[in-house]
Design a protein around this motif. Structure first.
Motif, mmCIF file in Angstrom:
data_model
loop_
_atom_site.group_PDB
_atom_site.id
_atom_site.type_symbol
_atom_site.label_atom_id
_atom_site.label_comp_id
_atom_site.label_asym_id
_atom_site.label_seq_id
_atom_site.Cartn_x
_atom_site.Cartn_y
_atom_site.Cartn_z
ATOM 1 N N GLU A 1 38.767 21.440 26.386
ATOM 2 C CA GLU A 1 39.991 21.471 25.584
ATOM 3 C C GLU A 1 41.128 22.189 26.307
ATOM 4 N N ASN A 2 40.784 23.099 27.229
ATOM 5 C CA ASN A 2 41.807 23.829 27.986
ATOM 6 C C ASN A 2 42.329 23.045 29.182
ATOM 7 N N GLY A 3 41.833 21.822 29.364
ATOM 8 C CA GLY A 3 42.299 20.977 30.457
ATOM 9 C C GLY A 3 41.610 21.213 31.781
ATOM 10 N N LEU A 4 40.668 22.153 31.816
ATOM 11 C CA LEU A 4 39.947 22.452 33.050
ATOM 12 C C LEU A 4 38.636 21.671 33.100
ATOM 13 N N PRO A 5 38.163 21.321 34.306
ATOM 14 C CA PRO A 5 36.927 20.536 34.409
ATOM 15 C C PRO A 5 35.697 21.326 33.978
ATOM 16 N N CYS A 6 34.815 20.655 33.261
ATOM 17 C CA CYS A 6 33.516 21.209 32.868
ATOM 18 C C CYS A 6 32.394 20.624 33.723
ATOM 19 N N TYR B 1 36.521 17.042 31.098
ATOM 20 C CA TYR B 1 37.430 18.179 30.959
ATOM 21 C C TYR B 1 37.287 18.798 29.575
ATOM 22 N N ILE C 1 30.060 23.073 35.717
ATOM 23 C CA ILE C 1 30.828 24.320 35.689
ATOM 24 C C ILE C 1 30.539 25.058 34.386
ATOM 25 N N ARG C 2 30.612 24.337 33.291
ATOM 26 C CA ARG C 2 30.188 24.844 31.989
ATOM 27 C C ARG C 2 29.983 23.648 31.076
#
Length: 235
Positions: free
Chosen positions: A95-100, A93, A63-64
């Motif tokens: 730092e914002n808690g979203l998956p990378c 994940y 994702i990023r």
């Protein structure tokens, strides 16, 4: 579910300021092995019977890539375990808690003396914590190559630094070799790997590259008889 927390430091960061794909895959792999700490009975069974867990295939959806200095969390879990095979999700994940990065992998239980796959007794499988599959697209473990000729590249020698605790070329080192061959401006959104057999110290890997009409790149690392060690698809 097992998790580790870390930060993206300079040694894992590329010239563009984001985490290298190989650095991200290293920590996915590390978390998967450290998972055994959360399953002491299963770990004891593997150690007592001289068994290891070998990855047969892996899919990584990007994702990023997190940036240098970013705090990251990696979580891993097993979503199925059947006799010879285990099925695993590992997610990185930001730092914002979203998956990378999202990934799933298929592994086999292998006797470290003979190199043969071993069927686990159901009594041991029943002790393993099974979690739900994460929400991602699951492609087949087998990579179908396009029916077109490939470009042969210079051979790559397996070096001492490439060897892991199982005395084979580390899984991420195959990816590292392939990335050196891809166009520098090629953006990778997904990586699929099919591991055929392990390369050992001193082996020569003969790369073959195929660019499909879909713009996907396929990289095969072969022996001198064109038998594959690994097949990779970059899209």
């Amino acid at each position: 579910m097992y998790e580790i927390k870390d930060r993206v430091c300079a040694s894992r960061t590329g010239s563009n300021g984001t985490m290298k794909l190989t650095g991200a895959m290293d920590i996915l792999q590390d978390c998967s092995l450290l998972w055994l700490e959360s399953e002491p009975s299963f770990r004891g069974f593997l150690v007592g019977n001289n068994l290891g867990m070998f990855v047969l295939s892996r899919q990584v959806d990007i994702i990023r890539l997190p940036v240098c200095g970013e705090k990251i969390t990696v979580k891993t879990s097993v979503f199925a375990c059947r006799s010879f095979f285990g099925y695993r999700n590992t997610v990185l994940y930001g730092e914002n808690g979203l998956p990378c990065l999202l990934s799933w992998s298929l592994g086999a239980f292998v006797n470290l003396d003979t190199g043969r796959m071993v069927r686990l007794p159901q009594s041991e499988i029943d002790k393993v914590t099974i979690d739900e599959k994460i929400d991602m697209e699951y492609l087949d473990k087998k990579i179908i190559l396009p029916d077109m000729p490939g470009q042969r590249m210079d051979a790559v020698t397996v070096k001492r630094n490439d060897i892991d605790i199982y005395h084979h070329m580390n899984n991420v080192k195959y990816v590292e070799a392939a990335l050196e061959l891809l166009p520098e401006n090629f953006v990778i959104n997904r990586l699929r790997i099919e591991y055929k057999r392990p390369a050992k110290l001193g082996d020569l890997l003969y790369p073959q590259m195929i660019k499909a009409p879909s713009a996907n790149w396929y990289v095969l690392l072969l022996d001198s008889q064109d038998n594959p060690y690994v097949i990779m698809e970059f899209s």
